[in-house]
Design an enzyme around this catalytic site. Structure first.
Site, PDB file in Angstrom:
ATOM      1  N   HIS A  28       4.235   5.498   1.887  1.00  0.00           N
ATOM      2  CA  HIS A  28       2.971   4.707   2.205  1.00  0.00           C
ATOM      3  C   HIS A  28       1.563   5.654   1.923  1.00  0.00           C
ATOM      4  CE1 HIS A  28       0.585   1.919   4.200  1.00  0.00           C
ATOM      5  NE2 HIS A  28       1.405   0.869   3.914  1.00  0.00           N
ATOM      6  N   HIS A  29       0.586   4.809   1.504  1.00  0.00           N
ATOM      7  CA  HIS A  29      -0.611   5.545   1.148  1.00  0.00           C
ATOM      8  C   HIS A  29      -1.414   6.164   2.484  1.00  0.00           C
ATOM      9  CE1 HIS A  29      -3.623   6.758  -1.360  1.00  0.00           C
ATOM     10  NE2 HIS A  29      -3.421   6.076  -2.299  1.00  0.00           N
ATOM     11  N   SER A  30      -1.077   5.701   3.555  1.00  0.00           N
ATOM     12  CA  SER A  30      -1.609   6.147   4.929  1.00  0.00           C
ATOM     13  C   SER A  30      -0.839   7.372   5.114  1.00  0.00           C
ATOM     14  CB  SER A  30      -1.083   5.037   5.907  1.00  0.00           C
ATOM     15  OG  SER A  30       0.012   4.758   6.213  1.00  0.00           O
TER      16      SER A  30
ATOM     17  N   MET B 293       0.752  -1.345  -0.139  1.00  0.00           N
ATOM     18  CA  MET B 293       0.121  -0.166  -0.007  1.00  0.00           C
ATOM     19  C   MET B 293       0.821   1.439  -0.116  1.00  0.00           C
ATOM     20  SD  MET B 293      -3.357  -0.492  -0.065  1.00  0.00           S
ATOM     21  CE  MET B 293      -4.239  -2.075  -0.054  1.00  0.00           C
TER      22      MET B 293
END
Length: 271
Positions: A137-139, A22
């Site tokens: 990271h996509h977070s 992700m």
């Protein structure tokens, strides 16, 4: 003290696996100016900047203290040289070797014990250019926010030098421009932390509720126009196979006019 993570951001950690990383990544190629001091000097300059923005100092944590939920905490053992790395391509230094290196880098999960980003300075291209591969990271940020981070440190002026690194703290004016998505996703407190979390949860519910309507629309259009694309009905190709943990980083260029022509013919949008 850990800061709560927005529900929409924790989803990217909960859903991540070896088969489904992700993070997002971007590759850029640069032609150095005549007075370029070399990638060694550039690398030393990058790791010498200790003015790192809070977004790039935080790592995810989940424990009894966070009630089993993902949260953000400051990395008290932050090491800039773990995140900023200097790579050299093997001979003959073609774009093929560059993409092979990026494939290996992109196929590896980020270490959750550290802030979730990497910056790779890559030398060794036969034509004298150097490359930057940036992975985050996509977070922490989505693809658009990552592009904005890079745009904030680039300029069309060839005479402008010593621009800040993507992880550097920016002046207040630039910070306000970039905080709308990036700041909240990184858990940077801005007033009542429960309000953005509630808004994000409501937005996620609304988007989920809108999925059947969108799917119904594309199915109806597909039945009405036999040439229209139908979701989940793509022809069997080399791409429609179970996904593994390996990733291939490839690149191809087309004129924007050609992409726009496809957009008009298919009735879709360009992302």
């Amino acid at each position: 003290m850990p800061l709560p993570m927005l529900p929409t951001d924790s989803v990217f950690l909960l859903a991540e696996s070896r088969e489904t990383p992700m993070h997002v990544g971007g590759l850029q190629l640069f032609k150095p100016p005549p007075d370029f001091a070399g990638t060694d000097a550039l690398f030393r300059q990058l790791i010498a900047d200790e003015n790192v923005a809070p977004l790039f100092l935080q790592r995810p944590v989940r424990s009894l203290g966070t009630a089993g939920q993902w949260a953000w905490t400051a990395d008290d053992q932050f090491d800039i040289e773990h995140h900023v790395r200097h790579n050299s391509l093997p001979r003959p230094g073609r774009v093929l070797e560059l993409l092979a290196l990026c494939s290996r880098l992109h196929g590896t999960l980020l270490d959750r014990k550290r802030p979730l980003w990497e910056f790779h300075l890559i030398e060794g291209l036969a034509d004298g250019r150097f490359a930057i591969y940036f992975k985050i990271h996509h977070s922490l940020v989505d693809g658009v926010a990552a592009q904005r981070l890079l745009q904030n440190v680039l300029t069309p002026d060839p005479e402008a030098r010593d621009l800040p690194a993507p992880w550097s703290v920016r002046p207040a004016g630039q910070r306000r421009e970039a905080t709308t998505r990036v700041g909240t996703s990184a858990g940077i407190p801005r007033g009542d932390g429960s309000r953005p979390a509630l808004r994000a949860a409501l937005q996620l519910a609304v988007e989920a509720a809108g999925l059947p309507a969108a799917l119904t629309g594309t199915l109806t259009r597909g039945l009405r126009e036999q040439s229209a694309p139908i979701s989940f009905a793509a022809p069997k190709t080399m791409f429609n196979v179970p996904i593994t943990g390996s990733r291939r980083f490839a690149a191809q260029s087309w004129p924007l006019e050609r992409i726009r022509a496809i957009r008009g013919a298919a009735g879709v949008t360009v992302n």
